[in-house]
Enzyme design. Structure first.
Site, short mmCIF file in Angstrom:
data_model
loop_
_atom_site.label_atom_id
_atom_site.label_comp_id
_atom_site.label_asym_id
_atom_site.label_seq_id
_atom_site.Cartn_x
_atom_site.Cartn_y
_atom_site.Cartn_z
N LYS A 98 -4.91 1.73 2.25
CA LYS A 98 -5.70 1.12 1.17
C LYS A 98 -7.11 1.40 0.90
CE LYS A 98 -2.83 -3.19 1.57
NZ LYS A 98 -2.50 -4.48 2.37
N GLN A 103 -5.99 -9.02 5.19
CA GLN A 103 -4.69 -8.33 5.46
C GLN A 103 -3.88 -9.28 6.45
OE1 GLN A 103 -3.48 -5.45 4.67
NE2 GLN A 103 -1.56 -5.76 5.91
N ASP A 127 -4.42 -10.01 -4.47
CA ASP A 127 -3.10 -10.02 -3.91
C ASP A 127 -2.09 -10.97 -4.62
OD1 ASP A 127 -2.51 -8.37 -1.58
OD2 ASP A 127 -3.76 -9.41 -0.15
#
Ligand code: GUN
Length: 294
Positions: free
Chosen positions: A52, A96, A119
């Site tokens: 990422k 994460q 997200d």
């Protein structure tokens, strides 16, 4: 033999569009920024986070990583999120998952400001998405929709069977595909571990999406001739012939299914790169929105 739906190539196309957009924004003095929090040292999570960050760099997006040890307390984790929330250089926040202590996940997600939740996991964004209102869409489902769209696969009127009911993939995908929208209008069936006669349902599907996290979930006998198969699985299986000691496989029994399908995503190189690409897209979108809100 099925056409291979090349997520890497589609990602490259979208990332080039994102890079152009980032350059335009930079001329106006806007630099999109992503804050990344990694807790613990799970190797798969580490490798996702690195991928990422590399993708941000390539697109010209600023990224800031915070790493906490596996022993980090709930308070310490919430504090990092709060620091990102108030940091004007950060437009998007990515914690994460999974966290070492999964019981903390919901409260950590809810600590993220919805306008920085790239997200799309915060209940505000989940609710807005469900209602068809503008929202950050979760990256993997959005990536799946983009693969279908950019490969010319029609979802309107198609029967899509989604296998998996996770909050990250299965459930949002079922919702998005069923919406009255350009990327939706499908008839959707959701299958999960308690579904009876799953193969009977998948054999009726024009499009099958596998998102279970189990290799071999979808076998050739479960697929209608000419169906489209989207494999969201990323599973590490031991392989002594590899330097890393493992290889990646999806949820689909690739070769036999590909022989029957009209189109299929490979693993790796299918949905995986799209997830990161949609994260970049959401981060840029967030930077644009925050500038407009000023
Ligand atoms: N873990 C697996 N997929 C994801 C994702 O899309 N976002 C985050 N934050 N964690 C994940």
């Amino acid at each position: 033999m099925a056409k291979i739906l090349d997520g890497k190539a589609i990602s490259a196309e979208i990332r080039a569009e994102i890079k152009t957009r980032v350059n335009e924004l930079k001329e106006k003095g806007i630099v999109p920024g992503l804050g990344v929090l990694l807790v613990g040292d799970d190797p798969a999570s580490r490798s996702y986070v690195t991928a990422k960050e590399r993708a941000c760099e390539e697109a010209g997006i600023y990224s800031k990583e915070v790493m906490l040890p596996v022993t980090a307390s709930h308070t310490e984790i919430l504090q990092v999120v709060e620091d990102f929330n108030i940091d004007p250089q950060i437009n998007g926040i990515l914690v994460q998952l999974p966290l070492p202590d999964s019981s903390m996940e919901q409260s950590v997600i809810e600590k993220i400001l919805p306008e920085k939740d790239v997200d799309g996991f915060h209940p505000v964004n989940v609710g807005r998405m469900m209602l068809g209102l503008p929202a950050f869409l979760p990256c993997t489902p959005h990536g799946v929709l983009q693969i279908l769209k950019r490969s010319g696969i029609e979802t309107a009127g198609a029967h899509v069977v989604v296998i998996g009911r996770s909050n990250i993939v299965g459930r949002p995908l079922v919702n998005l595909l069923s919406q009255k929208s350009e990327l939706g209008n499908a008839t959707v069936t959701m299958c999960h571990t308690r579904t009876k006669n799953m193969a009977e349902l998948t054999r009726q599907a024009d499009i099958v999406v596998a998102a279970t996290g189990w290799p071999g979930t979808v076998t050739a006998d479960m697929i209608k001739e000419g169906a489209v198969v989207i494999d969201v699985g990323v599973n590490r299986i031991p392989d002594d012939s590899k330097k890393s000691g493992f290889r990646l496989v999806g949820d689909v029994d690739f070769e036999p299914v590909a022989a029957k399908a009209s189109a299929i995503t490979p693993v790796p190189g299918g949905v995986g790169p799209m997830t990161i690409t949609m994260l970049l897209a959401n981060t840029v979108e967030s930077a644009v929105r925050s500038h407009k809100a000023e």
